[in-house]
Design a protein around this motif. Structure first.
Motif, PDB file in Angstrom:
ATOM      1  N   ASP A 198      21.110  36.444  42.536  1.00 32.01           N
ATOM      2  CA  ASP A 198      19.831  36.337  43.248  1.00 32.01           C
ATOM      3  C   ASP A 198      19.662  35.017  43.992  1.00 32.01           C
ATOM      4  N   SER A 199      20.660  34.130  43.927  1.00 36.57           N
ATOM      5  CA  SER A 199      20.500  32.884  44.680  1.00 36.57           C
ATOM      6  C   SER A 199      21.573  32.663  45.738  1.00 36.57           C
ATOM      7  N   ARG A 200      22.742  33.321  45.597  1.00 35.67           N
ATOM      8  CA  ARG A 200      23.801  33.029  46.566  1.00 35.67           C
ATOM      9  C   ARG A 200      24.876  34.110  46.560  1.00 35.67           C
ATOM     10  N   VAL A 201      25.770  33.973  47.542  1.00 31.38           N
ATOM     11  CA  VAL A 201      26.896  34.885  47.684  1.00 31.38           C
ATOM     12  C   VAL A 201      28.171  34.054  47.613  1.00 31.38           C
ATOM     13  N   VAL A 202      29.181  34.574  46.922  1.00 31.99           N
ATOM     14  CA  VAL A 202      30.496  33.934  46.916  1.00 31.99           C
ATOM     15  C   VAL A 202      31.489  34.908  47.544  1.00 31.99           C
ATOM     16  N   VAL A 203      32.224  34.390  48.520  1.00 31.63           N
ATOM     17  CA  VAL A 203      33.179  35.207  49.261  1.00 31.63           C
ATOM     18  C   VAL A 203      34.579  34.703  48.924  1.00 31.63           C
ATOM     19  N   TYR A 204      35.434  35.597  48.453  1.00 28.51           N
ATOM     20  CA  TYR A 204      36.777  35.218  48.010  1.00 28.51           C
ATOM     21  C   TYR A 204      37.841  35.775  48.948  1.00 28.51           C
ATOM     22  N   SER A 205      38.899  34.981  49.105  1.00 29.83           N
ATOM     23  CA  SER A 205      40.145  35.502  49.656  1.00 29.83           C
ATOM     24  C   SER A 205      41.221  35.083  48.666  1.00 29.83           C
ATOM     25  N   GLY A 206      41.558  35.981  47.747  1.00 34.29           N
ATOM     26  CA  GLY A 206      42.463  35.601  46.662  1.00 34.29           C
ATOM     27  C   GLY A 206      41.852  34.470  45.860  1.00 34.29           C
ATOM     28  N   GLN A 207      42.561  33.321  45.790  1.00 36.97           N
ATOM     29  CA  GLN A 207      42.091  32.175  45.004  1.00 36.97           C
ATOM     30  C   GLN A 207      41.046  31.351  45.751  1.00 36.97           C
ATOM     31  N   ARG A 208      40.977  31.508  47.064  1.00 40.86           N
ATOM     32  CA  ARG A 208      40.039  30.706  47.849  1.00 40.86           C
ATOM     33  C   ARG A 208      38.635  31.296  47.753  1.00 40.86           C
ATOM     34  N   SER A 209      37.623  30.441  47.825  1.00 40.45           N
ATOM     35  CA  SER A 209      36.260  30.974  47.795  1.00 40.45           C
ATOM     36  C   SER A 209      35.325  30.090  48.610  1.00 40.45           C
ATOM     37  N   LEU A 210      34.270  30.706  49.106  1.00 42.27           N
ATOM     38  CA  LEU A 210      33.238  30.022  49.880  1.00 42.27           C
ATOM     39  C   LEU A 210      31.880  30.529  49.417  1.00 42.27           C
ATOM     40  N   ARG A 211      30.892  29.628  49.459  1.00 42.44           N
ATOM     41  CA  ARG A 211      29.557  29.974  48.982  1.00 42.44           C
ATOM     42  C   ARG A 211      28.539  29.878  50.117  1.00 42.44           C
ATOM     43  N   ALA A 212      27.589  30.797  50.109  1.00 44.82           N
ATOM     44  CA  ALA A 212      26.545  30.785  51.137  1.00 44.82           C
ATOM     45  C   ALA A 212      25.310  31.495  50.601  1.00 44.82           C
ATOM     46  N   ARG A 213      24.230  31.405  51.394  1.00 43.11           N
ATOM     47  CA  ARG A 213      23.014  32.123  50.999  1.00 43.11           C
ATOM     48  C   ARG A 213      23.123  33.621  51.289  1.00 43.11           C
ATOM     49  N   HIS A 214      23.743  33.933  52.423  1.00 40.63           N
ATOM     50  CA  HIS A 214      23.846  35.332  52.844  1.00 40.63           C
ATOM     51  C   HIS A 214      25.233  35.581  53.414  1.00 40.63           C
ATOM     52  N   VAL A 215      25.594  36.840  53.475  1.00 37.17           N
ATOM     53  CA  VAL A 215      26.858  37.206  54.097  1.00 37.17           C
ATOM     54  C   VAL A 215      26.606  38.377  55.044  1.00 37.17           C
ATOM     55  N   ILE A 216      27.323  38.370  56.153  1.00 37.09           N
ATOM     56  CA  ILE A 216      27.298  39.514  57.073  1.00 37.09           C
ATOM     57  C   ILE A 216      28.686  40.141  57.065  1.00 37.09           C
ATOM     58  N   VAL A 217      28.745  41.409  56.709  1.00 36.24           N
ATOM     59  CA  VAL A 217      29.999  42.150  56.733  1.00 36.24           C
ATOM     60  C   VAL A 217      30.082  42.812  58.105  1.00 36.24           C
ATOM     61  N   ALA A 218      30.796  42.161  59.024  1.00 35.11           N
ATOM     62  CA  ALA A 218      30.834  42.611  60.420  1.00 35.11           C
ATOM     63  C   ALA A 218      32.139  43.352  60.664  1.00 35.11           C
ATOM     64  N   MET A 219      32.237  44.519  60.045  1.00 37.92           N
ATOM     65  CA  MET A 219      33.471  45.294  60.049  1.00 37.92           C
ATOM     66  C   MET A 219      33.107  46.771  60.065  1.00 37.92           C
ATOM     67  N   SER A 220      34.113  47.598  60.332  1.00 41.69           N
ATOM     68  CA  SER A 220      33.910  49.038  60.187  1.00 41.69           C
ATOM     69  C   SER A 220      33.727  49.360  58.707  1.00 41.69           C
ATOM     70  N   PRO A 221      33.091  50.498  58.387  1.00 39.07           N
ATOM     71  CA  PRO A 221      32.991  50.892  56.975  1.00 39.07           C
ATOM     72  C   PRO A 221      34.363  50.976  56.303  1.00 39.07           C
ATOM     73  N   LEU A 222      35.351  51.486  57.014  1.00 42.05           N
ATOM     74  CA  LEU A 222      36.695  51.590  56.436  1.00 42.05           C
ATOM     75  C   LEU A 222      37.250  50.213  56.095  1.00 42.05           C
ATOM     76  N   ALA A 223      37.119  49.266  57.009  1.00 43.25           N
ATOM     77  CA  ALA A 223      37.636  47.918  56.751  1.00 43.25           C
ATOM     78  C   ALA A 223      36.856  47.253  55.623  1.00 43.25           C
ATOM     79  N   ALA A 224      35.548  47.504  55.569  1.00 44.19           N
ATOM     80  CA  ALA A 224      34.735  46.909  54.501  1.00 44.19           C
ATOM     81  C   ALA A 224      35.185  47.399  53.132  1.00 44.19           C
ATOM     82  N   ASN A 225      35.803  48.573  53.098  1.00 43.73           N
ATOM     83  CA  ASN A 225      36.240  49.118  51.812  1.00 43.73           C
ATOM     84  C   ASN A 225      37.464  48.399  51.255  1.00 43.73           C
ATOM     85  N   GLN A 226      38.001  47.445  51.997  1.00 39.73           N
ATOM     86  CA  GLN A 226      39.074  46.607  51.455  1.00 39.73           C
ATOM     87  C   GLN A 226      38.532  45.546  50.503  1.00 39.73           C
TER      88      GLN A 226
END
Lengths: 460, 460
Positions: free
Chosen positions: B251-279
């Motif tokens: 309820d306070s933040r989002v963490v976005v991972y790529s394998g071991q790497r991670s980034l933190r933010a308040r919000h995230v925008i998934v700007a992809m096709s539904p199929l790509a988002a399913n990855q």
């Protein structure tokens, strides 16, 4: 067979199997038994995949949250499980099956509805028509059947509109398709449904409430097959929480990655549904037919409801516990009580559009409606269950749905052959890769053993 | 707007945008312009997503391997690109369009086929029927249109069988659907196709060869929109080769991972096709409607063919270069020559079942058949191209197909609303999330700006 040359010892295994479900496990056992070095990698933190047994998960005996049924002709599964020391117990209970159709509660002694009920003759003839269609499609190479392209250009709903008159019969077909595939006639290819009926030995087998495809269970739960295989090959050979992100192959070996981790082998078996396999990046890219298949063969959506009572009071009243409800709940119900259990069990399958209707309600509302149906069908004793449990397969991170893969129009006729075709050192298993009993544990075992046999030949 | 409190500085950004296509880029710019800290992460090693420009990739001028068309009413895209200093150039060429139908080469001056040709009246009336259907479905909430469930239970092929008599007209519709969606009528939901026609302002707009949806291009290439936005927000804010594997929110933040790497933010925008988002694995799991959508909205399959000549010899002969071939190749062809190019270009779109037919042949065979068609349509000068290039979008690791998302039966009516609905701190963009011009760059820009506006409101 032991590899002693340098190349071999530089590898982590002869074969890596992705997926510790029953299919990958069967493949691992077959290869291990002939002396190949195998490693099984699994994304979940448990062994079993779409079979999922919790021995202590519920009062009254082990509970199967996933696949559990052994059919009469499931020869490969029966031989495998028996060889692992498992025991079968028959699923059927004596008594009449029950149909709830447009408010009426109808009894079907010996699994037969009274032919004097207005819709029953059309229901029976429509099932015969479905079987005839299934036979024309076959299970071997449905994409080569005479009308494949045409049958794959329409939905089951279109076929029902064209061939079925009565609302009751359309509803019954909808319930059956939703319960078996986890998808509604409005979204399923007619070719796929005909193929599915064919490869499971006909609609009566698929709908069987005590024989056919629903004939027996493993005492102690279905996932034991995979567990015992893990014990046999060595638990240290089964790596959990090891979600594969990438598979690279060249002409000498395969490298399987999970993030930064990697393992090397001569061959790999992808023992997963096409949808789950699409979580993996393949390098070089898969051939288009396989790549496209993986993006357009979704899983159904599914609740498995399990309710336990002190006794099988329905059997005492002359009911088998099998129930088809086309009305409020939209459920296919079976008795799930094993002689080794201390409580009696009824199992409900709510799939496809029936799932959708219930997914927007609360768990309490679902339980309430389900219990109300049981009271209506089996009397007031149903009001006081000892235990209620629902498994929502759409919320499973790696399976992404259940009970099985379905195909919308345009997939099976055009990309179906990619279900089974190896791509270099990559072989495909999982129940979807089986010629027959795809969707059942039996199909998983057959596909796993077939992939293992193909690799065994290549390793000679 | 500057965040100075402790919580904010512990974050890597206010908003992380997943996907550096035109939609994610438009979102990033909108947020950056109001002072929010943004990071864009992109799986590919290039910026642009489904727009893909190679400035030096071909002789004769920059080449667009992906989306490139600006429509007359693409107000958001035009404003954005112009504000970035880009210039438009009109796409249309004077002269007759060409139709190749069952062996006949037919000319269509002013985009109109001769109504005395036997199939033309039915073709025109069938297009009107399609437009009427599209209007009844609308683009706002097609899942709430009166016949949504029924239209979504059948394929476009079923509709063509029910409503179109002549083989020629069925073939023309098949070519149009395949070229526009990258999928055949036999696999596309009638509801989805009607929605698509509606949200793109009608079938004449979609088929427009010099106006409507195919009205202009950006001089220098379409991906410049995303490149210039990256320059504006700072190239160091756009992380390439950063494929997101997991998104966690609380309820306070989002963490976005790529394998071991991670980034933190308040919000995230998934700007992809539904199929790509399913990855991506989402934790907690996405609501079922969104999760199911992502497993059953595939991308089309698509070759974009580009052939270059010393001059637009077809224009000299009175042909616009626009060509619809329902026969051997199965292609929708347009002139792609910009005044700034030193060579002339013809662009062919081979999609869906036409893609399938050609995918089993060699690149040389495809080129040969394509050139043969051009000779047949425009004369012997077509025999000597200066350059030939094909882009197979099914082989793109992250897009997994092209040109756009299509939906088989049973998706739009039941899961369509999940295209646009945020899930907590997760917002969805990508062209599929747009009300109008979904499938075009314009839809990407609109969806990106809309997601940015929603987050801007939440960040107040």
């Amino acid at each position: 067979m032991t590899h002693t040359n340098t190349e071999s010892t530089a590898l982590d295994a002869d074969v890596i199997i992705i997926g510790a479900g029953i299919s990958g496990s069967a493949a691992a056992k077959a290869l291990h038994d002939r002396g190949d070095r195998v490693l099984v990698v699994e994304a979940n933190d448990r062994i079993g995949g779409r079979t999922w047994t919790e021995p202590e998960g519920a009062p009254g005996g082990p509970i199967d949250n996933g696949g559990m049924f052994i059919g009469e002709t499931h020869t490969h599964l029966i031989e495998l499980g028996t060889s692992l020391g498992l025991e079968m117990t028959p699923s059927g209970k004596p008594g009449a099956d029950t149909y709830v159709v447009r408010g009426d509660v109808l009894r079907a002694p010996d699994e037969q509805l009274d032919p004097d009920i207005s819709f029953v003759p059309e229901f029976l003839s429509s099932l015969e028509a479905l079987d005839a269609l299934a036979e024309s499609v076959g299970w071997d190479r449905p994409w080569e059947s005479p009308d494949a392209a045409s049958l794959d250009s329409k939905t089951v709903a279109t076929w029902l509109e064209e061939t079925v008159e009565s609302v009751e019969v359309r509803r019954l077909h909808a319930l059956i398709v939703n319960a078996i595939l986890g998808a509604d006639p409005y979204e399923v290819s007619l070719l796929y449904w005909a193929y599915y009926v064919s490869e499971c030995e006909g609609i009566q087998s698929l709908m069987g409430t005590r024989d056919g495809a629903q004939w027996a269970w493993w005492v102690g739960g279905a996932a034991q097959v995979s567990w015992r295989i893990a014990d046999a090959i060595g638990r240290e050979k089964v790596l959990l929480d090891w979600a594969v992100t990438r598979v690279e192959q060249d002409d000498s070996r395969v490298v399987v990655y999970s993030g930064q981790r990697s393992l090397r082998a001569r061959h790999v078996i992808v023992a997963m549904s096409p949808l789950a396999a699409n979580q993996i990046r393949f390098q070089p890219a898969l051939p288009t037919a396989r790549a496209q298949l993986q993006t357009r063969a979704p899983m159904g959506r599914y609740y498995k409801l399990q309710v336990r009572y002190p006794s099988t009071f329905w059997v005492d009243q002359g009911f088998s516990g099998a129930l088809v409800d086309t009305d409020d709940v939209g459920v296919f119900l079976l008795d799930g009580t094993k002689p080794t259990d201390s409580l009696a069990t009824l199992i409900g399958f709510v799939g496809g559009s029936n799932y959708d209707r219930w997914a927007v309600r609360t768990a309490e509302e679902r339980q309430g409606a389900f219990i109300d149906l049981l009271i209506k069908a089996f009397g007031p004793e149903a009001a006081e269950p000892s235990y209620f449990h629902e498994t929502d397969w759409t919320q499973q991170t790696w399976a992404q749905g259940g009970p099985v893969t379905y195909m919308p129009p345009g997939v099976l006729a055009h990309f179906g052959s990619a279900l089974r075709e190896p791509v270099g050192r990559i072989h495909f298993a999982g129940t979807e890769a089986s010629f027959q009993w795809s969707g059942y544990m039996e199909g998983g075992v057959r596909a796993g053993q077939k992939a293992a046999a193909a690799i065994a030949e290549a390793l000679q």
